[in-house]
Design a protein around this motif. Structure first.
Motif, mmCIF file in Angstrom:
data_model
loop_
_atom_site.group_PDB
_atom_site.id
_atom_site.type_symbol
_atom_site.label_atom_id
_atom_site.label_comp_id
_atom_site.label_asym_id
_atom_site.label_seq_id
_atom_site.Cartn_x
_atom_site.Cartn_y
_atom_site.Cartn_z
ATOM 1 N N PRO A 252 0.825 -1.206 0.000
ATOM 2 C CA PRO A 252 0.000 0.000 0.000
ATOM 3 C C PRO A 252 0.859 1.257 0.000
ATOM 4 C CG PRO A 252 -0.668 -1.540 1.719
ATOM 5 C CD PRO A 252 0.627 -2.028 1.180
ATOM 6 N N LEU A 253 0.372 2.281 -0.669
ATOM 7 C CA LEU A 253 1.121 3.527 -0.748
ATOM 8 C C LEU A 253 0.855 4.411 0.466
ATOM 9 C CD1 LEU A 253 0.591 4.352 -4.536
ATOM 10 C CD2 LEU A 253 2.593 3.332 -3.454
ATOM 11 N N ASP A 254 -0.320 4.286 1.038
ATOM 12 C CA ASP A 254 -0.699 5.154 2.148
ATOM 13 C C ASP A 254 -1.283 4.304 3.258
ATOM 14 O OD1 ASP A 254 -1.280 7.269 3.722
ATOM 15 O OD2 ASP A 254 -3.106 7.852 2.660
ATOM 16 N N LEU A 255 -0.455 3.872 4.171
ATOM 17 C CA LEU A 255 -0.888 2.966 5.225
ATOM 18 C C LEU A 255 -1.128 3.716 6.525
ATOM 19 C CD1 LEU A 255 1.529 -0.047 4.703
ATOM 20 C CD2 LEU A 255 -0.927 -0.053 4.313
ATOM 21 N N SER A 256 -2.120 3.273 7.286
ATOM 22 C CA SER A 256 -2.309 3.765 8.644
ATOM 23 C C SER A 256 -1.199 3.193 9.516
ATOM 24 C CB SER A 256 -3.667 3.303 9.164
ATOM 25 O OG SER A 256 -3.669 1.882 9.270
ATOM 26 N N ALA A 257 -1.171 3.636 10.774
ATOM 27 C CA ALA A 257 -0.164 3.103 11.697
ATOM 28 C C ALA A 257 -0.304 1.593 11.810
ATOM 29 C CB ALA A 257 -0.307 3.770 13.065
ATOM 30 N N TYR A 258 -1.545 1.118 11.971
ATOM 31 C CA TYR A 258 -1.740 -0.326 12.080
ATOM 32 C C TYR A 258 -1.332 -1.022 10.792
ATOM 33 C CZ TYR A 258 -3.715 -4.735 13.655
ATOM 34 O OH TYR A 258 -3.851 -6.035 14.042
ATOM 35 N N GLY A 259 -1.637 -0.408 9.644
ATOM 36 C CA GLY A 259 -1.262 -1.007 8.367
ATOM 37 C C GLY A 259 0.244 -1.110 8.215
ATOM 38 N N LEU A 260 0.973 -0.079 8.648
ATOM 39 C CA LEU A 260 2.435 -0.139 8.610
ATOM 40 C C LEU A 260 2.947 -1.272 9.497
ATOM 41 C CD1 LEU A 260 3.135 3.692 8.869
ATOM 42 C CD2 LEU A 260 3.847 2.237 6.954
ATOM 43 N N ALA A 261 2.369 -1.370 10.695
ATOM 44 C CA ALA A 261 2.792 -2.436 11.613
ATOM 45 C C ALA A 261 2.455 -3.804 11.047
ATOM 46 C CB ALA A 261 2.120 -2.242 12.976
ATOM 47 N N GLN A 262 1.295 -3.908 10.416
ATOM 48 C CA GLN A 262 0.892 -5.185 9.827
ATOM 49 C C GLN A 262 1.851 -5.588 8.714
ATOM 50 O OE1 GLN A 262 -3.033 -5.152 8.164
ATOM 51 N NE2 GLN A 262 -2.841 -7.208 7.318
#
Length: 520
Positions: A252-262
């Motif tokens: 993903p190009l624009d991840l939330s904090a949880y998305g980055l951690a995932q």
């Protein structure tokens, strides 16, 4: 998706939510009675034959007329006798005026975490006595899968809104706001029960995984529990693997904090046994970005703990003590945010062993297993460390149970290594060598199978094989080889340490083969 809501008197029935209310207050209604009422409301204004009702409520299950009579009586008791009218010789009809309201519902967006709905399983049993079993197994699967804190699991009542309907999986997933859907069936034949489950990626419609779990009905409730646990233990890592693959294919190009951690967790989970530190460094970078955006992201703290553990394990750190301390602090931070996170407790335990705090390590690993008995990876690490530090007699059995519970686990290589080291500690050198070989087949550029292979083959009297494994180890992970030769092993068992060090020195050509003879 168009979702009908039915209103009559002061009552409202919402099939999509599996909810019946009177004056806004929920009414308790059984599953079959709910399905009967929903069918009568959907066909209000006409007489519905008993055969049609039986098909709508029970599907192809063979049940007697008395089953329908029981549900009719339940609805009349709840809503009054005038609610369900019997038309002699023809069937049933709903007795009150019904207003159907249909409005287009906006599909909920996908949550940050992997999301899954367990749909009602099809009951393929010919014996009506077991008609309850499929629903009970699905309820247990839903409950047990919810123990995996990284998953968003749709509540059972919402998923059961699709009971008995021809399903467009993509439409169901959009309506429930999930990426994955689980379908299945239950068949009872005599005293045997067989459950089939399959995981579907709703975005592509493709099958990710399928499994059969069988049992006997000597104790029906015990069988239900065993089957549900078998499905969950095999299913959860397949969702992790699918998410890891999806992240690698289309980051993903624009991840939330949880998305980055995932994304970081996907990396460290997929490549944690590799000696190359680059994937772990990338995972750590993602976790740090997540924490900069949201310091309370427990998954990001857990990723930090995992990367520090593997750096300490592989010797890819210049300051071992600081790395272990940072890992323990990160695990504690994750647990402070979510005390039910069994992965964080597992990392805390493994890091505690690195810090030579055996009591804390065993306590944390045992607690991780208690929080989620369905996690095969935790079970395998617990077995290994029981051998190294705790109740050695349980070790091999625990790891073997992990491999049985999750036969296609993406972390199977790690579990085979755990089994092999436990076998080595139990002086089963031939078994340990076989486990090392099996682990190495699916673990390219991984050092642990090479360490295990070197010491196990020397133990089994295969000098050439042990030397070959050590040569590969020295080329793949020279820092780890040096640490082990210096006497740093992950066990407080002095007999294990003495044998492992001596056998590795023999494999490295630093001790004569005779040195191993007295220790076998």
């Amino acid at each position: 998706m168009s979702v009908p809501t039915y209103r009559f008197l002061d009552c409202t029935l919402e099939p999509a939510l599996r909810q019946l209310t009177r004056a806004g207050a929920p009414l308790a209604v059984g599953e079959r009675a709910f399905d009967l009422l929903a069918h009568l409301l959907a066909h209000a204004g006409r007489v519905v034959s008993r055969d049609e009702v039986m098909q709508a409520v029970w599907g192809d299950a063979v049940v007697g007329d008395n089953n329908l009579n029981v549900q009719v009586a339940a609805l009349r008791s709840l809503l009054g006798r005038a609610a369900v009218l019997t038309v002699p010789g023809r069937g049933l009809r709903f007795g009150h005026a019904v207003r159907a309201e249909v409005q287009a519902e906006e599909a909920p967006g996908l949550p940050d975490r992997p999301s899954v709905a367990i749909l009602p399983f099809t009951d393929l049993s010919a014996d009506a006595r077991w008609s309850w079993l499929a629903d009970s197994i699905v309820e247990d699967i839903t409950t047990e899968l919810s123990r995996f804190r990284d998953l968003f699991v749709v509540a059972r009542n919402s998923a059961f809104g699709w009971r008995g309907e021809a399903k467009d999986i993509r439409a169901v997933a959009r309506a429930l706001g999930v990426r994955y859907v689980v379908e299945g069936s239950v068949r009872v034949a005599g005293t045997d029960v067989r459950t089939t489950a399959q995981l579907i990626d709703a975005a592509s419609g493709g099958h990710v995984w399928a499994e059969n779990v069988s049992g006997t009905l000597d104790d029906p409730f015990a069988a239900q529990t065993r089957i549900a646990a078998g499905v969950v233990t095999a299913l959860a890592p397949q969702i992790d693997a699918a998410e890891s693959m999806r992240m690698r294919r289309a980051p993903p190009l624009d991840l939330s904090a949880y998305g980055l951690a995932q994304a970081g967790w996907a990396i460290v989970s997929a490549g944690e046994m590799a000696f190359d530190r680059a994937p772990r460094d990338r995972a750590l970078q993602l976790a740090q970005q997540a924490l900069a955006a949201d310091p309370a992201c427990n998954l990001a703290h857990r990723v930090v703990a995992a990367t520090q553990w593997w750096h300490a394990y592989h010797g890819t750190t210049d300051d071992f003590g600081a790395t272990v301390a940072a890992g323990i602090a990160a695990a504690d931070a994750a647990i402070g945010i979510d005390a039910q996170d069994h992965h964080a407790w597992r990392q805390k335990g493994l890091l505690a062993f690195m810090a030579q705090d055996v009591a804390a390590g065993l306590a944390a690993l045992r607690h991780a297993h208690a929080l989620n008995p369905n996690c095969a990876v935790t079970l395998a690490w617990l077995g290994l460390n029981e051998m190294f530090h705790g109740e050695a007699s349980r070790a091999v059995g625990l790891v073997e149970a992990a491999l049985r519970l999750s036969p296609r686990d993406p972390a199977r290589g790690e579990m085979l290594c755990a089994l092999g080291f436990a076998q080595f500690a139990a002086c089963d050198y031939v078994g340990a060598a076989a486990s090392a070989h099996a682990a190495s087949l699916g673990m390219a550029n991984a050092a642990p199978p090479l360490v295990l292979g070197a010491i196990a083959r020397i133990g089994a009297g295969d000098l050439a094989g042990g030397q070959a494994s050590y040569t590969a180890l020295a080329a793949t992970a020279p820092a780890l080889a040096a640490e082990r030769l210096a006497g740093r092993w992950l066990s407080t068992n002095p007999g294990y340490q003495r044998r492992a060090l001596t056998f590795l020195r023999v494999a490295a050509g630093l001790a004569p083969p005779e040195a191993a003879d007295a220790l076998r």
